[in-house]
Motif scaffolding. Structure first.
Motif, PDB file in Angstrom:
ATOM      1  N   ALA A 240       0.853  -1.197   0.000  1.00  0.00           N
ATOM      2  CA  ALA A 240       0.000   0.000   0.000  1.00  0.00           C
ATOM      3  C   ALA A 240       0.882   1.238   0.000  1.00  0.00           C
ATOM      4  O   ALA A 240       2.017   1.219   0.487  1.00  0.00           O
ATOM      5  N   PHE A 279      -6.158  -2.356   4.335  1.00  0.00           N
ATOM      6  CA  PHE A 279      -5.257  -1.233   4.053  1.00  0.00           C
ATOM      7  C   PHE A 279      -6.027   0.013   3.615  1.00  0.00           C
ATOM      8  O   PHE A 279      -5.616   1.134   3.921  1.00  0.00           O
ATOM      9  N   TYR A 287      -8.467   6.229  -1.663  1.00  0.00           N
ATOM     10  CA  TYR A 287      -8.749   5.099  -2.538  1.00  0.00           C
ATOM     11  C   TYR A 287      -9.515   5.583  -3.769  1.00  0.00           C
ATOM     12  O   TYR A 287     -10.130   6.655  -3.774  1.00  0.00           O
TER      13      TYR A 287
END
Length: 305
Positions: A240, A279, A287
């Protein structure tokens, strides 16, 4: 007979691509700005997009309503605004990532979990990085290239000029860019002990996919991660990347997925989604919620969009 559909231009010299050329020239100029100014300009782009990009605003709000039912409407709207600000940062950040080599982003980077990569290297084993579509994906490739020799799986862009921009921009930091349909090459790299970044967290349709929960919502998710890990004899290591306050960044490698693959594609794919969700929850506003992640649904269920 219906109208004949015009083919997309494939020759970079096609006059229809001149607007793209002008846009790319402007993109290069923007990329020369100081990094902190780039991010500030990106937030301005995000503010503007919130007002004018009604379709993507609705997609984002729909995704957040489905995935964060515990939030009230006001909280989801505030998160959606943050998503747009972060996405705006990502768009302008991309210009700097591709075109501004003067800034040393390594000085802005913190890395967590590097021991998981080192362990795979020590064993001579390939590592399949479980990538995630955070909107810092392009600066993330540059940052990852600071600490690793790695290759990336990607989908070629239909516009040849944009495809060249992306492959050349990322090419400075990655060893190989592998077409997502070239499974044989991916397996070869992994068996050679290479590190390969691969992100299965978008809706690519229902072919070679199963419906498993993502934030509790059925999501069409490709099963290729299990196949790659098995055939490539590779460890699957979550990867991530986050944007931190003050123009800083963080890359986090999670623990390798134990006993993976299990032989059950649906169970493995569900586990992949749970891992990605873990994550994403750390910085949900970063995101790619502007993507129609739940476009395809099981038979009998309507698309939420």
């Amino acid at each position: 007979m219906g109208k004949k559909r015009r083919q997309r231009p494939t020759d970079p010299r096609d006059p229809r691509l001149w607007p793209t050329r002008v846009g790319l020239a402007l993109f290069w100029l923007i990329g020369q700005l100081p990094w902190d100014l780039l991010l500030s300009l990106g937030r301005g782009v995000g503010h503007l997009a919130w007002r004018v990009a009604g379709g993507r605003r609705r997609v984002t709000l729909t995704n957040l309503r489905l995935c964060f039912p515990e939030l009230d409407e006001g909280e989801r709207e505030r998160m959606a605004r943050q998503v747009f600000l972060s996405t705006g940062e990502a768009i302008i950040e991309m210009a700097g990532s591709f075109h501004n080599q003067r800034v040393d982003l390594g000085q802005r980077l913190t890395v967590k979990g590097m021991e998981h990569i080192d362990a795979a290297r020590a064993d001579g084993q390939g590592a399949l990085l479980l990538g995630m579509h955070f909107n810092s994906i392009d600066v993330g490739s540059r940052l990852l290239g600071k600490i690793l020799d790695f290759s990336v799986v990607y989908r070629p862009n239909d516009n040849p000029l944009l495809d060249r921009l992306i492959t050349d921009g990322r090419g400075a930091w990655v060893k190989h860019s592998v077409d997502r349909n070239d499974l044989r090459r991916m397996i070869k790299l992994l068996r050679q002990g290479e590190i390969l970044w691969y992100a299965p967290d978008q809706d690519y349709g229902t072919e070679h996919a199963v419906f498993v929960p993502f934030f509790g919502v059925p999501a069409a998710t490709i099963t290729a991660t299990s196949r790659l890990a098995k055939m490539g004899r590779a460890r699957v290591i979550p990867c991530a990347h986050y944007r931190l306050p003050g123009g800083r960044y963080e890359i986090e490698f999670g623990e390798p997925l134990a006993d993976f693959p299990s032989g059950d594609d649906e169970a493995d794919t569900s586990r992949i989604n749970r891992t990605i969700e873990h994550f994403v929850r750390k910085h949900p506003e970063q995101y790619l919620w502007v993507h129609k992640r739940f476009k395809h649904q099981p038979e009998g269920r309507r698309s939420p969009y």
